[in-house]
Design an enzyme around this catalytic site. Structure first.
Site, PDB file in Angstrom:
ATOM      1  N   SER A 142       0.873  -1.184   0.000  1.00 42.90           N
ATOM      2  CA  SER A 142       0.000   0.000   0.000  1.00 42.90           C
ATOM      3  C   SER A 142       0.900   1.221   0.000  1.00 42.90           C
ATOM      4  CB  SER A 142      -0.854  -0.014   1.279  1.00 42.90           C
ATOM      5  OG  SER A 142      -1.467   1.236   1.491  1.00 42.90           O
ATOM      6  N   TYR A 155      -2.481  -0.643  10.505  1.00 42.48           N
ATOM      7  CA  TYR A 155      -2.571  -1.047   9.085  1.00 42.48           C
ATOM      8  C   TYR A 155      -1.257  -0.703   8.369  1.00 42.48           C
ATOM      9  CZ  TYR A 155      -4.082  -1.221   4.213  1.00 42.48           C
ATOM     10  OH  TYR A 155      -4.184  -1.503   2.873  1.00 42.48           O
TER      11      TYR A 155
HETATM   12  P1  NDP Z   1     -11.213  -6.051  -0.707  1.00 43.19           P
HETATM   13  O1  NDP Z   1     -11.766  -5.969   0.681  1.00 43.19           O
HETATM   14  O2  NDP Z   1     -12.134  -5.796  -1.834  1.00 43.19           O
HETATM   15  O3  NDP Z   1     -10.476  -7.432  -0.929  1.00 43.19           O
HETATM   16  C1  NDP Z   1      -9.756  -8.067   0.085  1.00 43.19           C
HETATM   17  C2  NDP Z   1      -9.659  -9.531  -0.241  1.00 43.19           C
HETATM   18  O4  NDP Z   1      -8.934 -10.187   0.794  1.00 43.19           O
HETATM   19  C3  NDP Z   1     -11.009 -10.194  -0.351  1.00 43.19           C
HETATM   20  O5  NDP Z   1     -11.022 -11.031  -1.479  1.00 43.19           O
HETATM   21  C4  NDP Z   1     -11.101 -11.035   0.918  1.00 43.19           C
HETATM   22  O6  NDP Z   1     -11.812 -12.238   0.639  1.00 43.19           O
HETATM   23  C5  NDP Z   1      -9.635 -11.346   1.162  1.00 43.19           C
HETATM   24  N1  NDP Z   1      -9.353 -11.741   2.530  1.00 43.19           N
HETATM   25  C6  NDP Z   1      -9.541 -11.070   3.670  1.00 43.19           C
HETATM   26  N2  NDP Z   1      -9.179 -11.816   4.723  1.00 43.19           N
HETATM   27  C7  NDP Z   1      -8.748 -13.003   4.220  1.00 43.19           C
HETATM   28  C8  NDP Z   1      -8.237 -14.187   4.785  1.00 43.19           C
HETATM   29  N3  NDP Z   1      -8.091 -14.326   6.114  1.00 43.19           N
HETATM   30  N4  NDP Z   1      -7.894 -15.203   3.979  1.00 43.19           N
HETATM   31  C9  NDP Z   1      -8.039 -15.090   2.637  1.00 43.19           C
HETATM   32  N5  NDP Z   1      -8.511 -14.001   2.041  1.00 43.19           N
HETATM   33  C10 NDP Z   1      -8.857 -12.961   2.820  1.00 43.19           C
HETATM   34  O7  NDP Z   1     -10.007  -5.001  -0.721  1.00 43.19           O
HETATM   35  P2  NDP Z   1      -8.843  -4.699  -1.795  1.00 43.19           P
HETATM   36  O8  NDP Z   1      -9.087  -5.363  -3.066  1.00 43.19           O
HETATM   37  O9  NDP Z   1      -8.659  -3.244  -1.768  1.00 43.19           O
HETATM   38  O10 NDP Z   1      -7.594  -5.348  -1.041  1.00 43.19           O
HETATM   39  C11 NDP Z   1      -6.604  -6.120  -1.689  1.00 43.19           C
HETATM   40  C12 NDP Z   1      -5.239  -5.695  -1.163  1.00 43.19           C
HETATM   41  O11 NDP Z   1      -4.949  -4.377  -1.587  1.00 43.19           O
HETATM   42  C13 NDP Z   1      -5.134  -5.696   0.356  1.00 43.19           C
HETATM   43  O12 NDP Z   1      -3.894  -6.254   0.752  1.00 43.19           O
HETATM   44  C14 NDP Z   1      -5.162  -4.213   0.695  1.00 43.19           C
HETATM   45  O13 NDP Z   1      -4.515  -3.926   1.915  1.00 43.19           O
HETATM   46  C15 NDP Z   1      -4.429  -3.637  -0.501  1.00 43.19           C
HETATM   47  N6  NDP Z   1      -4.638  -2.208  -0.725  1.00 43.19           N
HETATM   48  C16 NDP Z   1      -5.865  -1.716  -1.074  1.00 43.19           C
HETATM   49  C17 NDP Z   1      -6.061  -0.373  -1.235  1.00 43.19           C
HETATM   50  C18 NDP Z   1      -7.390   0.211  -1.561  1.00 43.19           C
HETATM   51  O14 NDP Z   1      -7.550   1.443  -1.479  1.00 43.19           O
HETATM   52  N7  NDP Z   1      -8.370  -0.578  -1.964  1.00 43.19           N
HETATM   53  C19 NDP Z   1      -4.950   0.589  -1.110  1.00 43.19           C
HETATM   54  C20 NDP Z   1      -3.702  -0.042  -0.745  1.00 43.19           C
HETATM   55  C21 NDP Z   1      -3.572  -1.377  -0.572  1.00 43.19           C
HETATM   56  P3  NDP Z   1     -12.760 -13.051   1.644  1.00 43.19           P
HETATM   57  O15 NDP Z   1     -13.373 -12.044   2.570  1.00 43.19           O
HETATM   58  O16 NDP Z   1     -13.732 -13.702   0.719  1.00 43.19           O
HETATM   59  O17 NDP Z   1     -11.828 -14.010   2.314  1.00 43.19           O
END
Ligand code: NDP
Length: 243
Positions: A142, A155
């Site tokens: 991030s 975070y």
């Molecule tokens: P979302 O919440 O849309 O996606 C997060 C994903 O992580 C979901 O598919 C969720 O699936 C999965 N997840 C959460 N916990 C678990 C777990 N214990 N095991 C397996 N899967 C898990 O958010 P983003 O797409 O934004 O996030 C993706 C990455 O991008 C993250 O690492 C986030 O920190 C990073 N990021 C995002 C930003 C943003 O502004 N969106 C900015 C900077 C970084 P499920 O709940 O089905 O398990």
């Protein structure tokens, strides 16, 4: 032929946001995509859509905090497609709040998913990549891996850790295995839905007004994968122009 053609790519957190957009894009470019997340109904629907477009995709239930589940999805990729070209450690959570609110369970969850989850991806994938003599880790951090914003201390700490782990891994693995850090700025996804603290939620709503489409991050990931084998894209930081 695209340089994505036939690549076997495991994506954690593929059920929404950046992981979902990456699964769609890479499958459309010819990769064999192996998707993991906890919400199976989301993955099932996504598999149907990707296959309807002619994409090659499988999925498995995955909680990245459980090492055995991470090993299982890596095995699935090997069994279905014969090897692993790329592991994208993307799964993450962001229940931010001020430290003084003491949401200790949420601190622990961020540490478990955002840091341990990435380490589990490395632990499951690295021995196999070493044996194969090739592979590529792409860890999603991030812009919070470079600067701390109010309410996001824990975070950001997890993302600083992902950046440190990624750089250390790159230095250790040498020439056969590529290692890339992808650091998105604010991006459209479901990430902010995990925020339970009302003040932090309001702040984040303001902050997220100019979010990038998740496809922008998927394209950065695709770029890193499609470079020649001797080219390692170390870090990509992608922000909205307005940031
Ligand atoms: P979302 O919440 O849309 O996606 C997060 C994903 O992580 C979901 O598919 C969720 O699936 C999965 N997840 C959460 N916990 C678990 C777990 N214990 N095991 C397996 N899967 C898990 O958010 P983003 O797409 O934004 O996030 C993706 C990455 O991008 C993250 O690492 C986030 O920190 C990073 N990021 C995002 C930003 C943003 O502004 N969106 C900015 C900077 C970084 P499920 O709940 O089905 O398990």
């Amino acid at each position: 032929m695209s340089d994505m053609q036939g690549k076997v790519v495991v994506i954690t957190g593929a059920s929404s946001g950046i992981g979902e957009a990456t699964a769609r894009l890479l499958a459309s470019q010819g990769a064999h995509v192996v998707m993991g997340a906890r919400r199976l109904e989301r993955l099932e629907a996504l598999v149907s859509e990707i296959r309807a477009e002619g994409g090659s995709v499988v999925y498995q239930k995955l909680d990245v905090t459980v090492l055995e589940e991470m090993k299982r999805i890596i095995r699935l990729a090997q069994i279905k497609f014969g090897c692993i070209d790329v592991v994208i450690n993307n799964a993450g959570v962001m229940p931010v709040s001020l430290l003084e609110v003491l949401k200790i369970d949420e601190w622990n969850r961020m540490i478990d998913v955002n840091i341990r989850g990435v380490l589990h991806g490395i632990a499951a994938g690295l021995p196999i990549m070493k044996k194969q003599g090739f592979g590529h880790f792409i860890n999603v951090a991030s812009t919070g891996a470079y600067e701390v914003t109010p309410t996001a201390s824990v975070y950001c700490a997890t993302k600083y850790a992902v950046r440190a782990i990624t750089d250390g891994l790159r230095q250790e693995v040498g020439s056969d295995i590529r290692v890339t850090l992808v650091s998105p700025g604010v991006t459209e996804s479901e990430l902010a839905e995990s925020i339970t603290d009302e003040d932090a939620r309001q702040m984040m709503k303001e902050y997220r007004r100019n979010a990038l489409p998740a496809l922008a991050i998927a394209q950065a990931i695709s770029y890193a994968i499609q470079q020649p084998a001797n080219v390692d894209v170390n870090e990509l930081v992608i922000r909205p122009t307005s940031a």
